[in-house]
Design a protein around this motif. Structure first.
Motif, mmCIF file in Angstrom:
data_model
loop_
_atom_site.group_PDB
_atom_site.id
_atom_site.type_symbol
_atom_site.label_atom_id
_atom_site.label_comp_id
_atom_site.label_asym_id
_atom_site.label_seq_id
_atom_site.Cartn_x
_atom_site.Cartn_y
_atom_site.Cartn_z
ATOM 1 N N SER A 130 -11.024 -1.310 3.442
ATOM 2 C CA SER A 130 -9.843 -1.449 2.593
ATOM 3 C C SER A 130 -9.751 -2.856 2.023
ATOM 4 N N VAL A 131 -8.960 -2.962 0.976
ATOM 5 C CA VAL A 131 -8.748 -4.244 0.306
ATOM 6 C C VAL A 131 -7.261 -4.399 0.032
ATOM 7 N N LEU A 132 -6.713 -5.550 0.385
ATOM 8 C CA LEU A 132 -5.326 -5.860 0.061
ATOM 9 C C LEU A 132 -5.259 -6.157 -1.433
ATOM 10 N N ASP A 133 -4.320 -5.541 -2.132
ATOM 11 C CA ASP A 133 -4.234 -5.813 -3.570
ATOM 12 C C ASP A 133 -3.112 -6.799 -3.864
ATOM 13 N N ILE A 134 -2.996 -7.172 -5.099
ATOM 14 C CA ILE A 134 -2.073 -8.236 -5.500
ATOM 15 C C ILE A 134 -0.610 -7.895 -5.212
ATOM 16 N N SER A 135 -0.269 -6.602 -5.158
ATOM 17 C CA SER A 135 1.114 -6.198 -4.901
ATOM 18 C C SER A 135 1.463 -6.225 -3.419
ATOM 19 N N GLY A 136 0.477 -6.485 -2.567
ATOM 20 C CA GLY A 136 0.694 -6.389 -1.130
ATOM 21 C C GLY A 136 0.310 -5.027 -0.605
ATOM 22 N N GLY A 137 0.045 -4.084 -1.490
ATOM 23 C CA GLY A 137 -0.422 -2.763 -1.078
ATOM 24 C C GLY A 137 -1.876 -2.833 -0.637
ATOM 25 N N ARG A 138 -2.437 -1.703 -0.290
ATOM 26 C CA ARG A 138 -3.808 -1.682 0.209
ATOM 27 C C ARG A 138 -4.559 -0.509 -0.421
ATOM 28 N N THR A 178 -0.467 -4.740 7.486
ATOM 29 C CA THR A 178 -0.019 -6.007 6.909
ATOM 30 C C THR A 178 -1.255 -6.655 6.297
ATOM 31 N N ALA A 179 -1.152 -7.897 5.883
ATOM 32 C CA ALA A 179 -2.306 -8.591 5.311
ATOM 33 C C ALA A 179 -3.436 -8.742 6.322
ATOM 34 N N SER A 180 -3.122 -8.728 7.616
ATOM 35 C CA SER A 180 -4.145 -9.000 8.626
ATOM 36 C C SER A 180 -4.441 -7.836 9.573
ATOM 37 N N TRP A 212 -4.560 4.379 -2.853
ATOM 38 C CA TRP A 212 -3.730 3.183 -2.773
ATOM 39 C C TRP A 212 -2.416 3.525 -2.096
ATOM 40 N N TYR A 213 -2.011 2.678 -1.171
ATOM 41 C CA TYR A 213 -0.712 2.794 -0.519
ATOM 42 C C TYR A 213 0.077 1.523 -0.820
ATOM 43 N N PRO A 214 1.300 1.650 -1.282
ATOM 44 C CA PRO A 214 2.100 0.461 -1.592
ATOM 45 C C PRO A 214 2.651 -0.193 -0.327
ATOM 46 N N ALA A 215 2.837 -1.486 -0.377
ATOM 47 C CA ALA A 215 3.516 -2.205 0.704
ATOM 48 C C ALA A 215 5.015 -2.101 0.417
ATOM 49 N N ALA A 216 5.557 -0.928 0.703
ATOM 50 C CA ALA A 216 6.935 -0.619 0.338
ATOM 51 C C ALA A 216 7.950 -1.089 1.367
ATOM 52 N N GLY A 217 7.472 -1.609 2.507
ATOM 53 C CA GLY A 217 8.404 -2.025 3.546
ATOM 54 C C GLY A 217 9.091 -0.823 4.166
#
Length: 154
Positions: A64-72, A125-127, A86-91
């Motif tokens: 996977s790759v983290l994208d600019i929106s925080g999604g992956r 998360t990012a990590s 793609w899955y959004p980092a929607a919180g």
């Protein structure tokens, strides 16, 4: 008027009273499943059951790759064909006040898998990537939390 209701769960960490952790289930579609007919919530990331294995079972940091929106963006195989999803980092929505939290920072997605009130979900998360995160009552009350859902075809 806002047509969307959010149920708070300060007392029992759930949206039902009395608590019922079996409203969304792996084995059968229930009246409470938020997906339309022909679709269902995905099973947790460790589930490999046929005919409906988890779409998350191969999700990890390496594919996977983290994208600019925080999604992956995850590399996937669907019906034998390679692809990307793609899955959004929607919180999530906080269980006590309904506020949105960690938008663009945390990716969470509810599954249909639960065991004895423990709800499993996709978490990143990012990590980290956890295709089968869970809550055991010590922290986030996953049944009450407002995690996004992503339906998969049955």
């Amino acid at each position: 008027r806002n047509p969307v209701a959010f149920y708070f769960a300060a007392a029992q960490n759930d949206w039902t009273s009395p608590q019922n952790g079996e409203l969304w289930r792996d084995e059968i579609k229930t009246l409470f499943d938020p997906c339309p007919n022909g679709w269902r919530l995905p099973k947790s990331g460790t589930t490999t059951d046929i005919p409906n294995p988890s779409p998350w079972k191969a999700f990890n940091m390496d594919n996977s790759v983290l994208d600019i929106s925080g999604g992956r963006v995850f590399n996937t195989v669907v019906h034998g064909a390679a692809g990307k999803t793609w899955y959004p980092a929607a919180g999530y929505r906080h269980w006590l006040n309904g506020n949105f939290n960690l938008v663009t920072v945390e990716l969470s997605c509810m599954s249909s898998t639960s065991t004895n009130g423990v709800i499993y979900y996709l978490y990143s998360t990012a990590s980290t990537v956890k295709p089968s995160g869970f809550n055991d009552g010590g922290g986030w009350p996953a049944p009450a939390i407002g995690f996004p859902v992503r339906c998969v075809r049955e």
